[in-house]
Motif scaffolding. Sequence first.
Motif, PDB file in Angstrom:
ATOM      1  N   GLY A 150       0.818  -1.202   0.000  1.00 21.00           N
ATOM      2  CA  GLY A 150       0.000   0.000   0.000  1.00 21.00           C
ATOM      3  C   GLY A 150       0.851   1.251   0.000  1.00 21.00           C
ATOM      4  O   GLY A 150       2.058   1.222   0.271  1.00 21.00           O
ATOM      5  N   ALA A 151       0.209   2.359  -0.308  1.00 27.10           N
ATOM      6  CA  ALA A 151       0.915   3.635  -0.435  1.00 27.10           C
ATOM      7  C   ALA A 151       1.076   4.326   0.913  1.00 27.10           C
ATOM      8  O   ALA A 151       0.148   4.385   1.714  1.00 27.10           O
ATOM      9  N   VAL A 152       2.285   4.831   1.149  1.00 27.80           N
ATOM     10  CA  VAL A 152       2.593   5.593   2.365  1.00 27.80           C
ATOM     11  C   VAL A 152       3.501   6.752   1.958  1.00 27.80           C
ATOM     12  O   VAL A 152       4.479   6.551   1.241  1.00 27.80           O
ATOM     13  N   GLN A 153       3.168   7.938   2.401  1.00 23.63           N
ATOM     14  CA  GLN A 153       4.018   9.100   2.154  1.00 23.63           C
ATOM     15  C   GLN A 153       4.990   9.268   3.323  1.00 23.63           C
ATOM     16  O   GLN A 153       4.791   8.704   4.396  1.00 23.63           O
ATOM     17  N   ARG A 154       6.021  10.063   3.111  1.00 22.14           N
ATOM     18  CA  ARG A 154       6.975  10.312   4.191  1.00 22.14           C
ATOM     19  C   ARG A 154       6.309  11.197   5.248  1.00 22.14           C
ATOM     20  O   ARG A 154       5.888  12.306   4.935  1.00 22.14           O
ATOM     21  N   PRO A 155       6.205  10.700   6.472  1.00 23.35           N
ATOM     22  CA  PRO A 155       5.515  11.485   7.501  1.00 23.35           C
ATOM     23  C   PRO A 155       6.402  12.594   8.056  1.00 23.35           C
ATOM     24  O   PRO A 155       7.632  12.549   7.952  1.00 23.35           O
ATOM     25  N   LYS A 156       5.769  13.592   8.640  1.00 18.85           N
ATOM     26  CA  LYS A 156       6.509  14.604   9.385  1.00 18.85           C
ATOM     27  C   LYS A 156       6.868  14.023  10.741  1.00 18.85           C
ATOM     28  O   LYS A 156       6.018  13.465  11.430  1.00 18.85           O
ATOM     29  N   VAL A 157       8.123  14.137  11.103  1.00 15.78           N
ATOM     30  CA  VAL A 157       8.606  13.553  12.357  1.00 15.78           C
ATOM     31  C   VAL A 157       8.644  14.631  13.433  1.00 15.78           C
ATOM     32  O   VAL A 157       9.198  15.713  13.234  1.00 15.78           O
ATOM     33  N   ASP A 158       8.048  14.321  14.564  1.00 13.30           N
ATOM     34  CA  ASP A 158       8.066  15.211  15.719  1.00 13.30           C
ATOM     35  C   ASP A 158       9.148  14.719  16.675  1.00 13.30           C
ATOM     36  O   ASP A 158       8.962  13.689  17.355  1.00 13.30           O
ATOM     37  N   PRO A 159      10.298  15.381  16.748  1.00 10.09           N
ATOM     38  CA  PRO A 159      11.393  14.899  17.608  1.00 10.09           C
ATOM     39  C   PRO A 159      10.978  14.703  19.056  1.00 10.09           C
ATOM     40  O   PRO A 159      11.509  13.823  19.742  1.00 10.09           O
ATOM     41  N   ALA A 160      10.015  15.500  19.523  1.00 11.16           N
ATOM     42  CA  ALA A 160       9.595  15.408  20.922  1.00 11.16           C
ATOM     43  C   ALA A 160       8.868  14.091  21.212  1.00 11.16           C
ATOM     44  O   ALA A 160       8.728  13.710  22.379  1.00 11.16           O
ATOM     45  N   ARG A 161       8.410  13.397  20.164  1.00 10.79           N
ATOM     46  CA  ARG A 161       7.638  12.171  20.365  1.00 10.79           C
ATOM     47  C   ARG A 161       8.478  10.907  20.177  1.00 10.79           C
ATOM     48  O   ARG A 161       7.960   9.795  20.255  1.00 10.79           O
ATOM     49  N   ILE A 162       9.763  11.056  19.908  1.00  7.16           N
ATOM     50  CA  ILE A 162      10.625   9.884  19.743  1.00  7.16           C
ATOM     51  C   ILE A 162      10.837   9.226  21.102  1.00  7.16           C
ATOM     52  O   ILE A 162      11.270   9.873  22.066  1.00  7.16           O
ATOM     53  N   ASP A 163      10.509   7.937  21.185  1.00  5.63           N
ATOM     54  CA  ASP A 163      10.642   7.255  22.471  1.00  5.63           C
ATOM     55  C   ASP A 163      12.020   6.602  22.603  1.00  5.63           C
ATOM     56  O   ASP A 163      12.817   6.570  21.657  1.00  5.63           O
ATOM     57  N   ALA A 164      12.272   6.076  23.796  1.00  7.03           N
ATOM     58  CA  ALA A 164      13.597   5.526  24.092  1.00  7.03           C
ATOM     59  C   ALA A 164      13.943   4.340  23.202  1.00  7.03           C
ATOM     60  O   ALA A 164      15.100   4.169  22.788  1.00  7.03           O
ATOM     61  N   ALA A 165      12.949   3.508  22.883  1.00  6.94           N
ATOM     62  CA  ALA A 165      13.211   2.323  22.066  1.00  6.94           C
ATOM     63  C   ALA A 165      13.574   2.693  20.637  1.00  6.94           C
ATOM     64  O   ALA A 165      14.234   1.912  19.934  1.00  6.94           O
ATOM     65  N   THR A 166      13.141   3.860  20.194  1.00  5.49           N
ATOM     66  CA  THR A 166      13.384   4.290  18.816  1.00  5.49           C
ATOM     67  C   THR A 166      14.655   5.128  18.691  1.00  5.49           C
ATOM     68  O   THR A 166      15.207   5.260  17.598  1.00  5.49           O
ATOM     69  N   MET A 167      15.131   5.681  19.790  1.00  8.38           N
ATOM     70  CA  MET A 167      16.291   6.564  19.747  1.00  8.38           C
ATOM     71  C   MET A 167      17.497   5.948  19.021  1.00  8.38           C
ATOM     72  O   MET A 167      18.155   6.627  18.215  1.00  8.38           O
ATOM     73  N   PRO A 168      17.824   4.660  19.234  1.00 13.71           N
ATOM     74  CA  PRO A 168      18.976   4.090  18.506  1.00 13.71           C
ATOM     75  C   PRO A 168      18.761   4.024  16.989  1.00 13.71           C
ATOM     76  O   PRO A 168      19.735   3.896  16.235  1.00 13.71           O
ATOM     77  N   LEU A 169      17.510   4.097  16.550  1.00  9.99           N
ATOM     78  CA  LEU A 169      17.213   4.008  15.118  1.00  9.99           C
ATOM     79  C   LEU A 169      17.206   5.362  14.427  1.00  9.99           C
ATOM     80  O   LEU A 169      17.094   5.432  13.200  1.00  9.99           O
ATOM     81  N   VAL A 170      17.316   6.432  15.202  1.00  9.26           N
ATOM     82  CA  VAL A 170      17.193   7.782  14.636  1.00  9.26           C
ATOM     83  C   VAL A 170      18.177   8.052  13.503  1.00  9.26           C
ATOM     84  O   VAL A 170      17.791   8.584  12.456  1.00  9.26           O
ATOM     85  N   PRO A 171      19.472   7.700  13.626  1.00 14.79           N
ATOM     86  CA  PRO A 171      20.388   7.964  12.499  1.00 14.79           C
ATOM     87  C   PRO A 171      19.964   7.262  11.210  1.00 14.79           C
ATOM     88  O   PRO A 171      20.079   7.827  10.118  1.00 14.79           O
ATOM     89  N   ILE A 172      19.458   6.033  11.334  1.00 14.86           N
ATOM     90  CA  ILE A 172      19.000   5.292  10.146  1.00 14.86           C
ATOM     91  C   ILE A 172      17.758   5.954   9.562  1.00 14.86           C
ATOM     92  O   ILE A 172      17.642   6.121   8.344  1.00 14.86           O
ATOM     93  N   ILE A 173      16.827   6.353  10.428  1.00 18.36           N
ATOM     94  CA  ILE A 173      15.598   7.003   9.966  1.00 18.36           C
ATOM     95  C   ILE A 173      15.916   8.333   9.290  1.00 18.36           C
ATOM     96  O   ILE A 173      15.359   8.660   8.237  1.00 18.36           O
ATOM     97  N   GLN A 174      16.826   9.102   9.876  1.00 21.40           N
ATOM     98  CA  GLN A 174      17.209  10.386   9.283  1.00 21.40           C
ATOM     99  C   GLN A 174      17.802  10.196   7.895  1.00 21.40           C
ATOM    100  O   GLN A 174      17.454  10.925   6.944  1.00 21.40           O
ATOM    101  N   LYS A 175      18.683   9.233   7.759  1.00 25.05           N
ATOM    102  CA  LYS A 175      19.290   8.965   6.447  1.00 25.05           C
ATOM    103  C   LYS A 175      18.241   8.512   5.449  1.00 25.05           C
ATOM    104  O   LYS A 175      18.250   8.918   4.279  1.00 25.05           O
ATOM    105  N   ALA A 176      17.299   7.672   5.903  1.00 30.53           N
ATOM    106  CA  ALA A 176      16.241   7.181   5.013  1.00 30.53           C
ATOM    107  C   ALA A 176      15.368   8.327   4.525  1.00 30.53           C
ATOM    108  O   ALA A 176      14.979   8.368   3.353  1.00 30.53           O
ATOM    109  N   MET A 177      15.036   9.260   5.407  1.00 34.31           N
ATOM    110  CA  MET A 177      14.165  10.376   5.047  1.00 34.31           C
ATOM    111  C   MET A 177      14.817  11.297   4.016  1.00 34.31           C
ATOM    112  O   MET A 177      14.127  11.993   3.269  1.00 34.31           O
ATOM    113  N   MET A 178      16.136  11.278   3.943  1.00 35.33           N
ATOM    114  CA  MET A 178      16.860  12.116   2.991  1.00 35.33           C
ATOM    115  C   MET A 178      17.183  11.383   1.691  1.00 35.33           C
ATOM    116  O   MET A 178      17.722  11.974   0.767  1.00 35.33           O
ATOM    117  N   SER A 179      16.844  10.098   1.607  1.00 32.48           N
ATOM    118  CA  SER A 179      17.165   9.291   0.436  1.00 32.48           C
ATOM    119  C   SER A 179      16.001   9.272  -0.543  1.00 32.48           C
ATOM    120  O   SER A 179      14.894   9.710  -0.227  1.00 32.48           O
TER     121      SER A 179
END
Length: 264
Positions: free
Chosen positions: A66-95
């Motif tokens: 199914g179709a999904v657009q790139r969402p707007k990321v709210d840094p204030a809502r990033i939880d502890a479990a996701t914090m280690p993934l932030v560099p990968i997510i940031q790179k993906a959003m710019m690709s």
Amino acid sequence: MLALIAGTGVLPEAVVGALPDRPLVCAMEGFEPESLTVDVVFRLEQLGSFLADLKARGVTQICMAGAVQRPKVDPARIDAATMPLVPIIQKAMMSGDDGALRAVIGIFEDAGLVVKAAHEIAPDLLPPLGCLTEAHPSEGDLADADRAVGILRAMGSADIGQACAVSKGQALAVESIFGTAWMLQSLTQRPDAGGGVLFKGPKPDQDRRVDLPAIGPETVTDAVAAGLTGIVIEKGGVMVLRRDHVVAECNRLGLFLFVRERAV
């Protein structure tokens, strides 16, 4: 256990319909499927927690459809479990799309989940080789398709799009981030007499487990409005949603639909 990460459009419903048992249906907030009941809604900022939840439920496989657009990321809502993934997510959003999806696949695989393709679950989404319609392509149409393969190959190296329109050997339009429908809409005011083909196929080196291109009944309507005479797709590389309806619409509107061999 399989989890379907569903987006918008009819593809998620087709995948569920091909399964013997209903999967766990998940969706990113804001991109829920129209025709399926969603069991789990998640945000990208809580992706790490979502992965932990899947594993706790016994999920071992996922399918993204199914179709999904790139969402707007709210840094204030990033939880502890996701914090280690932030560099990968940031790179993906710019690709580009393929680069972003490869990064997402890597995240799921690193979590120990097997990523399955929609067409692996529902193989009937991939039509057979040849012409599926009453109208057939001319030699000129097939030559335009050959030309389109080269254009798509160049586009793929830049991770741009999966479709283009060609007439008499000339590119009329190429797909961008706005998608095939937008590209075809841009041709409704074309200044020539019409003609040409819509060609669609995967990027040369893309991971075919996700974002395999697709056409549906709306593609047929849009191609006619763009003044094109037919649609050519790559065998094994493009899904046809609601195939019977697509073929019927092509026949009603005089458009051809041709499935060609994969270019070497």
